[in-house]
Motif scaffolding. Structure first.
Motif, PDB file in Angstrom:
ATOM      1  N   ILE A 112      85.587  64.068 -64.973  1.00  0.00           N
ATOM      2  CA  ILE A 112      84.412  64.601 -64.283  1.00  0.00           C
ATOM      3  C   ILE A 112      84.640  64.523 -62.772  1.00  0.00           C
ATOM      4  N   ASP A 113      84.176  65.549 -62.074  1.00  0.00           N
ATOM      5  CA  ASP A 113      84.298  65.537 -60.615  1.00  0.00           C
ATOM      6  C   ASP A 113      82.955  65.838 -59.946  1.00  0.00           C
ATOM      7  N   SER A 114      81.868  65.692 -60.683  1.00  0.00           N
ATOM      8  CA  SER A 114      80.533  65.966 -60.141  1.00  0.00           C
ATOM      9  C   SER A 114      80.153  64.921 -59.092  1.00  0.00           C
ATOM     10  N   ASP A 115      79.295  65.324 -58.168  1.00  0.00           N
ATOM     11  CA  ASP A 115      78.819  64.385 -57.152  1.00  0.00           C
ATOM     12  C   ASP A 115      77.990  63.266 -57.759  1.00  0.00           C
ATOM     13  N   ILE A 116      77.164  63.621 -58.737  1.00  0.00           N
ATOM     14  CA  ILE A 116      76.375  62.611 -59.437  1.00  0.00           C
ATOM     15  C   ILE A 116      76.472  62.823 -60.938  1.00  0.00           C
ATOM     16  N   VAL A 117      76.334  61.728 -61.663  1.00  0.00           N
ATOM     17  CA  VAL A 117      76.345  61.747 -63.126  1.00  0.00           C
ATOM     18  C   VAL A 117      75.096  61.006 -63.586  1.00  0.00           C
ATOM     19  N   VAL A 118      74.390  61.590 -64.556  1.00  0.00           N
ATOM     20  CA  VAL A 118      73.144  60.995 -65.036  1.00  0.00           C
ATOM     21  C   VAL A 118      73.241  60.773 -66.535  1.00  0.00           C
ATOM     22  N   ASP A 119      72.939  59.535 -66.974  1.00  0.00           N
ATOM     23  CA  ASP A 119      72.981  59.215 -68.395  1.00  0.00           C
ATOM     24  C   ASP A 119      71.611  58.723 -68.857  1.00  0.00           C
ATOM     25  N   GLU A 120      71.550  57.880 -69.884  1.00  0.00           N
ATOM     26  CA  GLU A 120      70.284  57.450 -70.463  1.00  0.00           C
ATOM     27  C   GLU A 120      70.129  55.929 -70.394  1.00  0.00           C
ATOM     28  N   LYS A 121      68.880  55.472 -70.465  1.00  0.00           N
ATOM     29  CA  LYS A 121      68.601  54.038 -70.442  1.00  0.00           C
ATOM     30  C   LYS A 121      67.718  53.664 -71.637  1.00  0.00           C
ATOM     31  N   ARG A 122      67.700  52.375 -71.921  1.00  0.00           N
ATOM     32  CA  ARG A 122      66.785  51.820 -72.914  1.00  0.00           C
ATOM     33  C   ARG A 122      65.888  50.811 -72.221  1.00  0.00           C
ATOM     34  N   GLU A 123      64.591  50.928 -72.443  1.00  0.00           N
ATOM     35  CA  GLU A 123      63.647  49.957 -71.920  1.00  0.00           C
ATOM     36  C   GLU A 123      63.400  48.896 -72.989  1.00  0.00           C
ATOM     37  N   VAL A 124      63.692  47.643 -72.642  1.00  0.00           N
ATOM     38  CA  VAL A 124      63.650  46.545 -73.601  1.00  0.00           C
ATOM     39  C   VAL A 124      62.498  45.610 -73.240  1.00  0.00           C
ATOM     40  N   ASP A 125      61.568  45.423 -74.177  1.00  0.00           N
ATOM     41  CA  ASP A 125      60.428  44.551 -73.942  1.00  0.00           C
ATOM     42  C   ASP A 125      60.864  43.100 -73.865  1.00  0.00           C
ATOM     43  N   MET A 126      60.435  42.418 -72.819  1.00  0.00           N
ATOM     44  CA  MET A 126      60.866  41.044 -72.575  1.00  0.00           C
ATOM     45  C   MET A 126      60.416  40.090 -73.678  1.00  0.00           C
ATOM     46  N   GLY A 127      59.234  40.347 -74.264  1.00  0.00           N
ATOM     47  CA  GLY A 127      58.712  39.462 -75.288  1.00  0.00           C
ATOM     48  C   GLY A 127      59.369  39.650 -76.632  1.00  0.00           C
ATOM     49  N   SER A 128      59.380  40.887 -77.117  1.00  0.00           N
ATOM     50  CA  SER A 128      59.900  41.166 -78.461  1.00  0.00           C
ATOM     51  C   SER A 128      61.380  41.508 -78.475  1.00  0.00           C
ATOM     52  N   MET A 129      61.929  41.868 -77.310  1.00  0.00           N
ATOM     53  CA  MET A 129      63.303  42.356 -77.167  1.00  0.00           C
ATOM     54  C   MET A 129      63.548  43.629 -77.971  1.00  0.00           C
ATOM     55  N   SER A 130      62.471  44.312 -78.346  1.00  0.00           N
ATOM     56  CA  SER A 130      62.611  45.621 -78.978  1.00  0.00           C
ATOM     57  C   SER A 130      62.742  46.659 -77.873  1.00  0.00           C
ATOM     58  N   GLY A 131      63.447  47.735 -78.177  1.00  0.00           N
ATOM     59  CA  GLY A 131      63.738  48.701 -77.132  1.00  0.00           C
ATOM     60  C   GLY A 131      63.322  50.110 -77.468  1.00  0.00           C
ATOM     61  N   SER A 132      63.150  50.907 -76.422  1.00  0.00           N
ATOM     62  CA  SER A 132      62.807  52.312 -76.570  1.00  0.00           C
ATOM     63  C   SER A 132      63.751  53.127 -75.703  1.00  0.00           C
ATOM     64  N   LEU A 133      64.496  54.019 -76.312  1.00  0.00           N
ATOM     65  CA  LEU A 133      65.469  54.833 -75.600  1.00  0.00           C
ATOM     66  C   LEU A 133      64.774  55.957 -74.846  1.00  0.00           C
ATOM     67  N   VAL A 134      65.068  56.080 -73.565  1.00  0.00           N
ATOM     68  CA  VAL A 134      64.551  57.180 -72.757  1.00  0.00           C
ATOM     69  C   VAL A 134      65.617  58.270 -72.753  1.00  0.00           C
ATOM     70  N   GLU A 135      65.439  59.238 -73.624  1.00  0.00           N
ATOM     71  CA  GLU A 135      66.455  60.275 -73.815  1.00  0.00           C
ATOM     72  C   GLU A 135      66.294  61.417 -72.819  1.00  0.00           C
ATOM     73  N   LEU A 136      67.382  62.060 -72.508  1.00  0.00           N
ATOM     74  CA  LEU A 136      67.324  63.266 -71.701  1.00  0.00           C
ATOM     75  C   LEU A 136      66.592  64.346 -72.481  1.00  0.00           C
ATOM     76  N   PRO A 137      65.769  65.155 -71.818  1.00  0.00           N
ATOM     77  CA  PRO A 137      65.020  66.198 -72.537  1.00  0.00           C
ATOM     78  C   PRO A 137      65.940  67.300 -73.054  1.00  0.00           C
ATOM     79  N   ALA A 138      65.465  67.971 -74.090  1.00  0.00           N
ATOM     80  CA  ALA A 138      66.283  68.983 -74.764  1.00  0.00           C
ATOM     81  C   ALA A 138      66.622  70.160 -73.855  1.00  0.00           C
ATOM     82  N   TYR A 139      65.796  70.429 -72.842  1.00  0.00           N
ATOM     83  CA  TYR A 139      66.046  71.613 -72.003  1.00  0.00           C
ATOM     84  C   TYR A 139      67.175  71.403 -70.991  1.00  0.00           C
ATOM     85  N   ILE A 140      67.628  70.173 -70.814  1.00  0.00           N
ATOM     86  CA  ILE A 140      68.707  69.912 -69.870  1.00  0.00           C
ATOM     87  C   ILE A 140      70.057  70.170 -70.538  1.00  0.00           C
ATOM     88  N   GLU A 141      70.887  70.978 -69.904  1.00  0.00           N
ATOM     89  CA  GLU A 141      72.236  71.191 -70.407  1.00  0.00           C
ATOM     90  C   GLU A 141      73.066  69.932 -70.168  1.00  0.00           C
TER      91      GLU A 141
END
Length: 330
Positions: A112-141
């Motif tokens: 890759i030679d792009s100026d910026i690269v964007v990926d995905e994150k997971r938000e993890v609850d501190m109490g339960s340690m369960s997580g929710s993935l924040v996915e890129l939307p379907a309209y983004i190539e």
């Protein structure tokens, strides 16, 4: 530049979390391609001692930058100054990464030679340690280099470009002299805006990297802390207003910059008029800021007038942070 990626990890008194974060990066697969700069920001606990153990056990990956306390922005600035990687990103000292997926990202960055690269994150609850993935939307190539100016104003694409998902060419940060305010909170937003406005190209990768711990009452985004540090947030708002006058941006980038600044101003209204339990104080601060904005940046005052009236109405109806969350379905 001898490494493919530099991760800067600003750390201040994170002894309870640091082992997890550094452990997720201490993988022999990363020896040739990854540099982790542990920026100890004047910690008074055992943060430095923990960091040194990783520097000693994995010297090809970890470096310690030991500095006086200067806030998160100073940690970012130190990381940029010392980075030896082609690309640069930030992982906070209380968070961690998906190790296997980071290995995949490093492999992808080779082609890759792009100026910026964007990926995905997971938000993890501190109490339960369960997580929710924040996915890129379907309209983004994805998995394709795009012109940033073509997509930065598309739907809510910009909301997926966060400090947790953003990788930036180190040369871009240095060539444009990107420097972040020091000694205050809420500079993540400043970093995102400044780094992305100078980008010509972007690649989105649907790959979960960042593990973001949420639910900590001490986090700067907790409502009480927003209020306690309202002057920090106002300082960042004023810095972005100043930056919005930068010459040379194309029309789409300027539109993106104006919108990002407008969103930050709207958040400031919310902090002052809704989050502050001292309603009289909050209203007074909001009035003072609004008068300043009308005087210094009348165009932004006009752009945010409706949101100011909305926040003022909610203020007089007694809406606070908890009620706002309920209204928003959070």
């Amino acid at each position: 530049m001898g490494k493919l990626l530099t991760i800067a990890m600003p750390c201040y008194n994170v002894e309870a979390y640091l082992e997890r974060g550094l452990g997720s990066l201490a993988d022999d697969r990363f020896a040739d391609d990854l540099e982790v700069l542990i920026v100890n920001d004047g910690s008074t606990d055992s943060t430095k001692e923990i960091a040194l153990r990783y520097v000693e056990s994995h010297p090809t990956i970890f470096r310690l930058i030991d500095k006086e306390n200067g806030g998160h922005g100073s940690g970012i600035n130190a990381g940029i100054a010392h980075a030896a990687g082609t690309y640069f990103r930030i992982v906070d000292g209380d968070d961690w990464v998906d190790t296997d997926n980071l290995a995949t990202l490093l492999d992808r960055l080779r082609s890759i030679d792009s100026d910026i690269v964007v990926d995905e994150k997971r938000e993890v609850d501190m109490g339960s340690m369960s997580g929710s993935l924040v996915e890129l939307p379907a309209y983004i190539e994805v998995d394709k280099e795009l012109q940033f100016a073509d997509i930065c104003n598309l739907h809510d694409t910009e909301s997926f470009i966060a400090i947790h998902t953003l990788t930036v060419k180190t040369s871009l940060l240095r060539e444009h002299g990107i420097s972040i305010l020091e000694g205050i909170f809420y500079v993540d937003y400043e970093y995102i805006v400044k780094a992305t406005c100078f980008a010509d190209t972007v690649t989105f990768i649907p790959l979960e990297i960042y593990q973001y711990l949420v639910g900590n009452a001490n986090q700067s985004v907790a409502a009480e802390n927003w209020v306690k540090r309202y002057s920090h947030h106002e300082t960042v708002v004023k810095e972005l207003l100043r930056f919005s006058e930068t010459d040379g941006f194309s029309a789409p980038i300027h539109e993106y910059l104006v919108r990002k600044t407008q969103l930050l101003i709207n958040t400031h209204y919310k902090v002052l008029l809704i989050f502050d339990k001292d309603r009289r104080r909050g209203a007074s601060r909001a009035k003072e800021f609004r008068l300043w904005l009308k005087r210094e940046y009348p165009a932004f005052a006009a752009l945010t007038a409706a949101r100011y009236r909305q926040a003022l109405g909610m203020h007089y109806l007694g809406v606070d942070a908890a009620r706002l969350d309920a209204i928003m379905g959070r």
